[in-house]
Scaffold this motif. Structure first.
Motif, PDB file in Angstrom:
ATOM      1  N   SER A  40       0.840  -1.196   0.000  1.00  0.00           N
ATOM      2  CA  SER A  40       0.000   0.000   0.000  1.00  0.00           C
ATOM      3  C   SER A  40       0.876   1.247   0.000  1.00  0.00           C
ATOM      4  CB  SER A  40      -0.923   0.016   1.224  1.00  0.00           C
ATOM      5  OG  SER A  40      -1.563   1.275   1.368  1.00  0.00           O
ATOM      6  N   GLU A  42      -0.123   4.148  -0.116  1.00  0.00           N
ATOM      7  CA  GLU A  42      -0.795   5.126   0.744  1.00  0.00           C
ATOM      8  C   GLU A  42      -0.392   4.933   2.207  1.00  0.00           C
ATOM      9  OE1 GLU A  42      -2.685   4.834  -3.072  1.00  0.00           O
ATOM     10  OE2 GLU A  42      -2.304   3.270  -1.585  1.00  0.00           O
ATOM     11  N   LEU A  43      -0.321   3.681   2.659  1.00  0.00           N
ATOM     12  CA  LEU A  43       0.142   3.433   4.020  1.00  0.00           C
ATOM     13  C   LEU A  43       1.596   3.847   4.195  1.00  0.00           C
ATOM     14  CD1 LEU A  43      -1.278  -0.007   5.249  1.00  0.00           C
ATOM     15  CD2 LEU A  43      -1.913   2.281   5.992  1.00  0.00           C
ATOM     16  N   HIS A  46       2.507   7.051   5.812  1.00  0.00           N
ATOM     17  CA  HIS A  46       2.276   7.188   7.255  1.00  0.00           C
ATOM     18  C   HIS A  46       3.164   6.278   8.091  1.00  0.00           C
ATOM     19  CE1 HIS A  46      -1.410   9.484   6.410  1.00  0.00           C
ATOM     20  NE2 HIS A  46      -1.681   8.567   5.496  1.00  0.00           N
ATOM     21  N   HIS A 266      -7.751  -1.770   0.594  1.00  0.00           N
ATOM     22  CA  HIS A 266      -6.545  -0.977   0.306  1.00  0.00           C
ATOM     23  C   HIS A 266      -6.387  -0.731  -1.191  1.00  0.00           C
ATOM     24  CE1 HIS A 266      -5.074  -5.055  -0.416  1.00  0.00           C
ATOM     25  NE2 HIS A 266      -3.986  -4.574  -0.960  1.00  0.00           N
ATOM     26  N   ALA A 274      -6.084   3.990   4.159  1.00  0.00           N
ATOM     27  CA  ALA A 274      -4.865   4.467   4.804  1.00  0.00           C
ATOM     28  C   ALA A 274      -5.175   5.452   5.920  1.00  0.00           C
ATOM     29  CB  ALA A 274      -3.945   5.104   3.761  1.00  0.00           C
ATOM     30  N   ALA A 278      -4.001   4.994   9.706  1.00  0.00           N
ATOM     31  CA  ALA A 278      -3.006   5.940  10.217  1.00  0.00           C
ATOM     32  C   ALA A 278      -3.467   6.682  11.457  1.00  0.00           C
ATOM     33  CB  ALA A 278      -2.633   6.938   9.129  1.00  0.00           C
TER      34      ALA A 278
END
Length: 292
Positions: A40, A42-43, A46, A266, A274, A278
């Motif tokens: 991911s 996007e993860l 973070h 995801h 995300a 987060a």
């Protein structure tokens, strides 16, 4: 992304590291599913994401004589956490990986900064599978205008029967059945075509079975680390009803439902997924509400 490896009792453990922020070790599902589907970006905005290749898959080693059990995966997950030598880390478990994450946390809560339990359940026995199979049979009714949807239940059953035919056959069979895992694969099939084509399953761990079904329902109160539970509204296997049982049993756990997702939130709602994950690092409440 950097790739690393080390050995556990002579068995190679490969993992990949990408992103920034606190460590989050993400255990993929299956068992037997290649780690890469869970990546991911996007993860990674973070967390410093750590993606193990579960033993028996990819470039990680094979267990002599089998032995692919939940306890084994939890032990290898713990070895990755220890190898990082970074103090308590966040642990994300997706699907079967959620079983692994819960098992590890119950054994080593002092090593867990927080839990992200994603498309998973506190129980994997007969009732869990009966619910999933009922949703499987109802799948064509969700897409009455899509001719291909009628074949999906049979494709899923065929994938289950292909475990003995080796990695390549199992990978092809699982990829054919993967529309089942999305809220609406058919409307976004071009978007998810590369994901479907790249799926890889490994037959030996996929075909292994624990003699006792996973069940930690009576131990959830022991999971006192900050926890967020994430589920897709249209997940046929581990949807909101199982997420509620997790969140209700874990002290202070918060639950987020992704309204336009199935088992792979995801991919289907990457930003909302995300953001839900987060918030656990920021001390902000994760509201027990649906997210669109």
């Amino acid at each position: 992304m950097r790739d690393e490896s080390f050995e556990i009792d002579g068995v190679r453990q490969v993992f990949h590291v990408a992103g920034r922020g606190p460590y989050c070790v993400a255990h993929s599902g299956g068992p037997g599913l290649d780690w890469a589907y869970l990546r991911s970006p996007e993860l990674e905005e973070h967390f410093t994401m750590v993606y193990p290749e579960p033993v028996g898959t990819g470039e990680s080693g094979r267990l002599p004589g089998g032995g692919y059990r939940l306890a084994t995966y939890a032990r290898f997950l713990g070895a990755v956490v220890d190898h990082l030598d970074a103090g308590p880390v966040y642990v994300l478990g997706h699907s079967y990986g959620g079983f692994v994450a819960q098992t590890y946390a119950l054994q080593h809560l002092d090593r867990v900064a927080g839990l992200i339990l994603y498309s998973t359940s506190p129980y994997g026995g007969a009732e869990f599978w009966a619910d999933g199979m009922a949703a499987l049979e109802a799948y064509p009714q969700r897409h009455p205008d899509v001719p291909e949807a009628a074949a999906v239940p049979g494709l899923f059953r065929a994938a289950l029967a292909t475990v003995a035919d080796g990695d390549d056959a199992l990978s092809r069979a699982f990829a054919a059945a993967v529309p089942l895992y999305f809220a609406d694969f058919w409307a976004r099939r071009d978007e998810f075509a590369a994901f479907q084509a790249g799926l890889r399953m490994y037959a030996e761990p996929a075909g292994a079975a624990d003699p006792v079904p996973f069940d930690v329902r009576d131990r959830l109160a022991e999971l006192t680390a900050p926890t967020v539970v994430i589920a897709g509204r249209h997940d046929f296997l581990a949807g909101p009803s199982w997420a509620r049982r997790l969140a209700d049993g874990i002290p202070g756990a918060r639950s987020v439902t992704l309204e336009r997702s199935g088992h792979f939130g995801h991919l289907e709602q990457p930003g909302a997924f995300a953001e839900a994950a987060a918030q656990i690092t920021r001390g902000r409440p994760v509201a027990r509400v649906s997210r669109t």
